[in-house]
Structure formats: structure tokens, C-alpha cells
Design an enzyme around this catalytic site. Sequence first.
Site, PDB file in Angstrom:
ATOM      1  N   HIS A 183     -22.935  53.923  67.199  1.00 44.27           N
ATOM      2  CA  HIS A 183     -23.759  52.813  66.700  1.00 44.27           C
ATOM      3  C   HIS A 183     -24.828  53.334  65.729  1.00 44.27           C
ATOM      4  O   HIS A 183     -26.039  53.286  66.004  1.00 44.27           O
ATOM      5  CB  HIS A 183     -24.409  52.130  67.903  1.00 44.27           C
ATOM      6  CG  HIS A 183     -24.907  50.750  67.644  1.00 44.27           C
ATOM      7  ND1 HIS A 183     -25.779  50.445  66.633  1.00 44.27           N
ATOM      8  CD2 HIS A 183     -24.654  49.583  68.277  1.00 44.27           C
ATOM      9  CE1 HIS A 183     -26.044  49.153  66.665  1.00 44.27           C
ATOM     10  NE2 HIS A 183     -25.378  48.609  67.656  1.00 44.27           N
ATOM     11  N   GLU A 293     -20.926  51.451  62.045  1.00 38.84           N
ATOM     12  CA  GLU A 293     -20.597  51.902  63.395  1.00 38.84           C
ATOM     13  C   GLU A 293     -19.096  52.141  63.549  1.00 38.84           C
ATOM     14  O   GLU A 293     -18.352  51.214  63.883  1.00 38.84           O
ATOM     15  CB  GLU A 293     -21.066  50.842  64.394  1.00 38.84           C
ATOM     16  CG  GLU A 293     -22.479  50.351  64.154  1.00 38.84           C
ATOM     17  CD  GLU A 293     -22.822  49.072  64.922  1.00 38.84           C
ATOM     18  OE1 GLU A 293     -22.146  48.752  65.927  1.00 38.84           O
ATOM     19  OE2 GLU A 293     -23.757  48.372  64.503  1.00 38.84           O
TER      20      GLU A 293
HETATM   21  C1  BG6 Z   1     -24.098  45.601  67.085  1.00 38.42           C
HETATM   22  C2  BG6 Z   1     -23.477  44.291  67.480  1.00 38.42           C
HETATM   23  O1  BG6 Z   1     -23.164  46.628  67.214  1.00 38.42           O
HETATM   24  O2  BG6 Z   1     -25.200  45.873  67.957  1.00 38.42           O
HETATM   25  C3  BG6 Z   1     -24.528  43.195  67.388  1.00 38.42           C
HETATM   26  O3  BG6 Z   1     -22.382  44.005  66.637  1.00 38.42           O
HETATM   27  C4  BG6 Z   1     -25.733  43.545  68.249  1.00 38.42           C
HETATM   28  O4  BG6 Z   1     -23.962  41.968  67.817  1.00 38.42           O
HETATM   29  C5  BG6 Z   1     -26.233  44.920  67.840  1.00 38.42           C
HETATM   30  O5  BG6 Z   1     -26.742  42.572  68.067  1.00 38.42           O
HETATM   31  C6  BG6 Z   1     -27.432  45.407  68.662  1.00 38.42           C
HETATM   32  O6  BG6 Z   1     -27.129  45.412  70.012  1.00 38.42           O
HETATM   33  P1  BG6 Z   1     -28.200  45.822  71.089  1.00 38.42           P
HETATM   34  O7  BG6 Z   1     -27.554  45.641  72.441  1.00 38.42           O
HETATM   35  O8  BG6 Z   1     -28.534  47.258  70.825  1.00 38.42           O
HETATM   36  O9  BG6 Z   1     -29.390  44.936  70.871  1.00 38.42           O
END
Ligand code: BG6
Length: 319
Positions: A183, A293
Site C-alpha cells: 500500500h 499499490e
Molecule cells: C486503499 C483502498 O487501498 O486504501 C481505499 O482502495 C481505502 O478504499 C484506502 O480508503 C485507505 O484504507 P485505510 O484502511 O488505510 O484507511
Amino acid sequence: MERKHKPASIPVSPSMAQPVVDLSDNVLTARLPSGDSVTVYLYGATVTSWKTSNGQEQLFLSKAAALDGSKPIRGGIPLVFPVFGPPPKSHATGQLPQHGFARNSHWEFLGKSTSESLGRKTDDSVKLDFGLSSSMLDEALQNKWPYDFGLVYSVTLGRGKLECQMHVQNKGDEPFEFQVLFHTYLAVKDIHKTAVKGLQSSPYVDKVRSAQTFTEEASSLSFSGETDRVYTPPTAEGNTLVPLLVTEDGAESFVVTRDALPDVTVWNGWEDKIKAMGDFEPKDGWKSYLCIEPGTVSSWTKLEAGDAWEGGCAFESKL
Ligand code: BG6
């Protein structure tokens, strides 16, 4: 007179400067002689900083990110495993939190290998290995996802380059299904001037438009609002995965390559969504990041008992 069995001369090599690796207070830092550096928190094995030799930070990290292990770190490279997004209730991951447990588990540092020991002569680099296995999870989590697994996450810092590799092992006696994703919050100067090349003709699921599937038309994808898409780009000849190119103001800033990771999520929460996130600072920080990601998340990867899987990606900084 020539000696018949003259011993070969011992080559004199200039003493090579070595990477410096330090682990203190559960935070690992590594620095190459070139000046490139990386910081990894054992909490989540989250890379929180990657700097190139010019001292330039390549990753976005929220100033309000919790770094005390109370919640996943907002920014850097949180790891997503064994489920991406909200887990489907009917799946074996159904009881897990969004994005799984890898990003909020305590990993162990398994050790480092330097360019010399990796047999790389031309480029200096250091590989850092981190491990997480089922026995390291707390009991409640073990019950929610009762599989015997082992993960080895390798972060390799090179000159102007960061590689992330995940090795997943099924150590149990029944198969399990998983998803994995890196991510990555790339630091950009201005999201309005940032674009991504390499996605044209790719089908994508648009989470902002009721998770419908579309086909990307743009040869260079630019950003003007909330973007949350899972792309599965078509492969090139020989089934190879096409590199993505991030540009800023028309100049190449990152090249992203993938190995065994067919999907790429592209995410920027934009103004309103980011404002509502308690751990996101500064509030206009949405202008300064783009999540690219790489992962395998559009379907499940099934791992039979005793089998292993490996996949990874690399980010090369061009600025
Ligand atoms: C992304 C998702 O990978 O992560 C989004 O596609 C999400 O939908 C984002 O809002 C952040 O996620 P989190 O759980 O870290 O707030």
C-alpha cells in the site's frame, strides 16, 4: 628465474564502505554509502521513509500517523495481508479487520544481507528480512484466521531504488486463500500535476462509482477528484507485467515494476475524505501523495498445504 608454481597474486581491493544497519526501539534504519536510506517500523514491518542519495524523501508519511502500535501507520508502505479492503463476510477472512492484520502486527527482524553477500558487484544494496507467523498473532486473531502461515518480507534498498518482496508459506495441513498488496504512499509535489502512464486499455473496478468495471482510456491518467480504483492491466508478450510510470509536471518521477502481482490500486482520497481522517495531517496532505499499490487482490490466491508463493514490486526514483 621464473618459478614454476608461482602463487597467484592476491588482488588488492579497495576497502568497500558497507551499508549501516541499526535497530533501536523496534525501528530499523539502513543507510548505503551512497546516502540512500530506509526506515522500517517492526510494527507492521511498515517502511516509513525512503530517501535517495540527494536526501529527497520518496514516501508520504502523515504527520499524525500513530507510530506507537495503536493503529496501522498512515503513510509509507503498510502491508496488506491476507485480505484487501473490507473482508467479504462469507469468506474465511470475514472476521478480520479491513486490509487484514499484517499492517498492525509486530514483526521480527530476521537479518540483513549486503550487496557483497548477495553477489551484486556493481551496485551497493542491502536486503532487510522481516518475519511474521501465525504463532506471533494474538489468540483472538489466530482464532479469526486459523491457518498456520509464515511470511518473509524482504525490503531491498539500492541506489535510487526500493524493492519489496513477499514470501508466503502455508505451514499447515489445509489450504488457505489470501490477497497481498503493498500500500505504497508515493510522495508527489502536487497531485494536480501528477499522472500515471501504463494503464491504458486496462480494466478497472472503480470503488468511487459503485464498484463498476470500466476500461481505462487515458494514456496518461491524471487526477481531479477522489480516485479509488483497482486496475488489472493486460500483460505484455510473454505474460510480462508492464511497468507503470509516474510523471510530475511531465517529468518521469517513479518507475514501478511488478513480479507476480497482477493488480494495482490507485488511490487518492482527495479533500473531503482526507479531512475526515483523524490520523491524516496536514489536512491538505492529499495534494502531496499518490498511492500506487501493487498487489494480487482482484481474486484469491489459493495456497495448498506445504506450498509457498512469492511476489513483489520495485520503485525506482527518477528525480
Ligand atoms: C486503499 C483502498 O487501498 O486504501 C481505499 O482502495 C481505502 O478504499 C484506502 O480508503 C485507505 O484504507 P485505510 O484502511 O488505510 O484507511
